[in-house]
Design an enzyme around this catalytic site. Structure first.
Site, mmCIF file in Angstrom:
data_model
loop_
_atom_site.group_PDB
_atom_site.id
_atom_site.type_symbol
_atom_site.label_atom_id
_atom_site.label_comp_id
_atom_site.label_asym_id
_atom_site.label_seq_id
_atom_site.Cartn_x
_atom_site.Cartn_y
_atom_site.Cartn_z
ATOM 1 N N CYS A 11 -4.027 1.785 -14.156
ATOM 2 C CA CYS A 11 -3.682 2.297 -13.723
ATOM 3 C C CYS A 11 -2.511 1.509 -13.250
ATOM 4 C CB CYS A 11 -4.317 1.530 -11.895
ATOM 5 S SG CYS A 11 -3.369 2.263 -10.632
ATOM 6 N N HIS A 12 -1.528 1.317 -12.714
ATOM 7 C CA HIS A 12 -0.243 0.267 -12.307
ATOM 8 C C HIS A 12 0.496 0.272 -11.663
ATOM 9 C CE1 HIS A 12 1.625 4.767 -12.170
ATOM 10 N NE2 HIS A 12 1.754 4.562 -10.883
ATOM 11 N N HIS A 37 -6.707 0.737 -5.888
ATOM 12 C CA HIS A 37 -6.426 1.443 -5.202
ATOM 13 C C HIS A 37 -6.828 0.671 -3.598
ATOM 14 C CE1 HIS A 37 -4.629 5.570 -6.752
ATOM 15 N NE2 HIS A 37 -4.572 4.325 -7.283
ATOM 16 N N ASN A 71 -7.365 10.171 -12.056
ATOM 17 C CA ASN A 71 -7.954 9.983 -11.018
ATOM 18 C C ASN A 71 -9.014 10.670 -11.103
ATOM 19 O OD1 ASN A 71 -7.329 7.941 -10.223
ATOM 20 N ND2 ASN A 71 -5.263 8.862 -9.422
ATOM 21 N N TYR A 97 -7.316 6.301 2.478
ATOM 22 C CA TYR A 97 -8.293 5.799 2.642
ATOM 23 C C TYR A 97 -8.939 4.720 3.277
ATOM 24 C CZ TYR A 97 -6.065 6.126 -2.325
ATOM 25 O OH TYR A 97 -5.285 6.441 -3.750
#
Length: 493
Positions: free
Chosen positions: A170-171, A200, A149, A256
């Site tokens: 990414c998971h 994300h 990241n 975010y």
């Protein structure tokens, strides 16, 4: 099959060991070469010893090439996993603590917000160094699989400026997929999804069961779920107001956006403290510190535990090994990948790194056209993409004006701070992180001069809305199983 896979940042116990287990669970891969490299000899030694023990106990004739010489580790590598955290926990601590003094309360601080932006400033120049080495000594068709990241920024820089084909992994999509199946009372494999957006901030724009659209049933299902209704309040509120569920955890998502963490007295209404990932102030930093301390203390006991099994039933859901399997064997794999857009999502910029469904086989990595995101979802992504673009260009060129503009455009930072506060905070971050920011040498000198002024803006003694004390090793010893689980989950070097 004989090819080489290299791990940069292999001292990351959580990712390195599990990714290696996934990879060596593929029957055709039992003769491949493996190399580990890291800047910490101590971490490298411990992880190499643990992983080599796993390999030996599974009866494989593979000897890990373990070296601090990165170019030696990368020589002839066909695939490179990147799992680094540039600056380690020392820099990470300042990503959280300096912004807190200005009222910016982050849960993770590794993707957006002030911490994520600075993480990118440290990571991108190093990522470009990796790319240079790969171009010069790795296999000509080397593919870089980036888990580091800030995912979008790092992958964007590597593709645009690094000259190495890079896919970000990414998971988050898998995790949300499991939650959606759970609230619908179904198994994950019974729910078909299309998830698209940016890392994300990816949206489940299609959710189907037996061909029937289930999207409209999700809000009520999540609101009535006994656990998620308490732990995923931000995600549920975004579902309520934007119409689609988002991939990222409650704590990640809350930082975010400009709405959920800007007033300390209200932040606790949106988070839950049963797990750091649900919104704890500096939660990921805490578990990483605890995990590092525990692993270093408890490593001899890890070596006494049973080895990992390299077989399909123990294989995880991380995309990396499946991508390599698809490319090498031709078996088709469907996943969600971070790539340069190039028209996959029509209403997001072509140059941005998007996350969308892809297919892998012997012909390569193929990204079908998604079309338009729902307008509101696209608007949320556009805001973050603007921050990412500014931050990438700032990091590559050492342009502190662009860095400051990225901070101003960041949703949470802009919701909490005034422009003069953002300028001063950026000066502090540049100064305190200067040893990891060689591209900002001139800007750091100027920032240091400004911070000597007698007319600095006042900051706060602010611990955040929900800070939890780091546990000592003695405290962790009271529940060794939980401490070991935490150490394994504290990913990325």
């Amino acid at each position: 099959m004989a090819f080489k896979v290299a791990f940069i940042g292999a001292g990351s116990i959580g990712f390195t060991r599990s990714l290696l287990q996934d990879l060596l669970a593929v029957p055709e891969f039992q003769d491949i070469e493996i190399s580990f490299t890291d800047i910490s000899q101590n971490n490298l030694n411990m992880v190499t010893e643990l992983c080599q023990r796993d390999i030996d106990e599974n009866g494989l004739n593979i000897t890990i090439q373990s070296t601090k010489n990165r170019r030696a580790a990368l020589k002839n590598a066909k695939y490179v996993f990147v799992v680094v955290r540039v600056g380690g926990l020392e820099a990470f601590q300042t990503d959280i603590d300096v912004p807190l003094a200005y009222g910016i309360d982050q849960c993770v601080g590794d993707t957006l917000s002030a911490g994520g932006i600075m993480y990118g400033q440290r990571g991108i120049p190093v990522m470009l160094d990796f790319c240079k080495d790969i171009r010069e000594v790795a296999h000509p068709d080397c593919l870089m699989l980036n888990y580091a990241n800030p995912m979008a920024m790092m992958t964007w820089a590597a593709n645009k400026y690094g000259g190495v084909k890079t896919i970000g992994l990414c998971h988050g999509v898998q995790g949300g997929h499991r939650q959606i199946a759970d609230v619908l009372g179904l198994k994950q494999e019974e729910v078909d999804i299309v998830c698209a957006g940016i890392n994300h901030q990816t949206w489940y724009v299609q959710v189907k069961h037996n061909g029937n659209d289930m999207t409209g049933k999700l809000l009520e299902a999540f609101e009535n779920h006994p656990d998620y209704s308490k732990t995923e309040k931000v995600r549920i509120d975004m579902l309520r107001r934007f119409g689609y569920y988002s991939t990222e955890s409650n704590g990640h998502l809350s930082e975010y956006l400009p709405w959920y963490r800007k007033r300390p007295e209200e932040t606790k209404n949106w988070i839950h403290l049963d797990s750091w990932i649900h919104g704890e102030t500096g939660g990921y930093l805490r578990v990483c510190i605890e995990g590092r301390n525990w692993f270093e203390t408890d490593f001899p006991n890890w070596m006494k535990e049973p080895p990992l099994h390299y077989s399909p039933e123990y294989r995880g859901q991380e995309h990396g090994s499946y991508i390599i399997e698809g490319l090498e064997t031709g078996r088709t794999y469907r996943g969600h990948f971070n790539v340069i857009n190039h028209g996959v999502i029509n209403n997001l910029p072509d140059d941005a790194v998007i996350e969308a469904p892809g297919y892998v086989d012997a012909n390569g990595i193929n990204m079908p056209i998604v079309g338009d995101l729902p307008l509101g979802c696209a608007a949320v992504c556009h805001t973050s993409i603007s921050v990412q673009r500014l931050a990438v260009e700032a990091a590559v060129h050492g342009n502190d004006q662009l860095l400051r503009q990225a901070m101003m455009m960041d949703p949470l930072t802009g919701a909490v701070c005034t422009p003069p506060e953002i300028w001063q905070m950026t000066d502090e971050l540049l100064t305190i992180q200067s040893k990891w920011l060689p591209q900002y040498e001139d800007a750091v000198s100027e920032a240091q001069d400004r911070l000597k002024s007698e007319h600095l803006l006042p900051t706060k003694s602010f611990e955040g809305a929900a800070r939890i004390k780091v546990k000592s090793v003695e405290e962790m010893k009271k529940d060794r199983k939980e401490a070991s689980k935490n150490a394994g989950a504290a990913d990325k070097a």
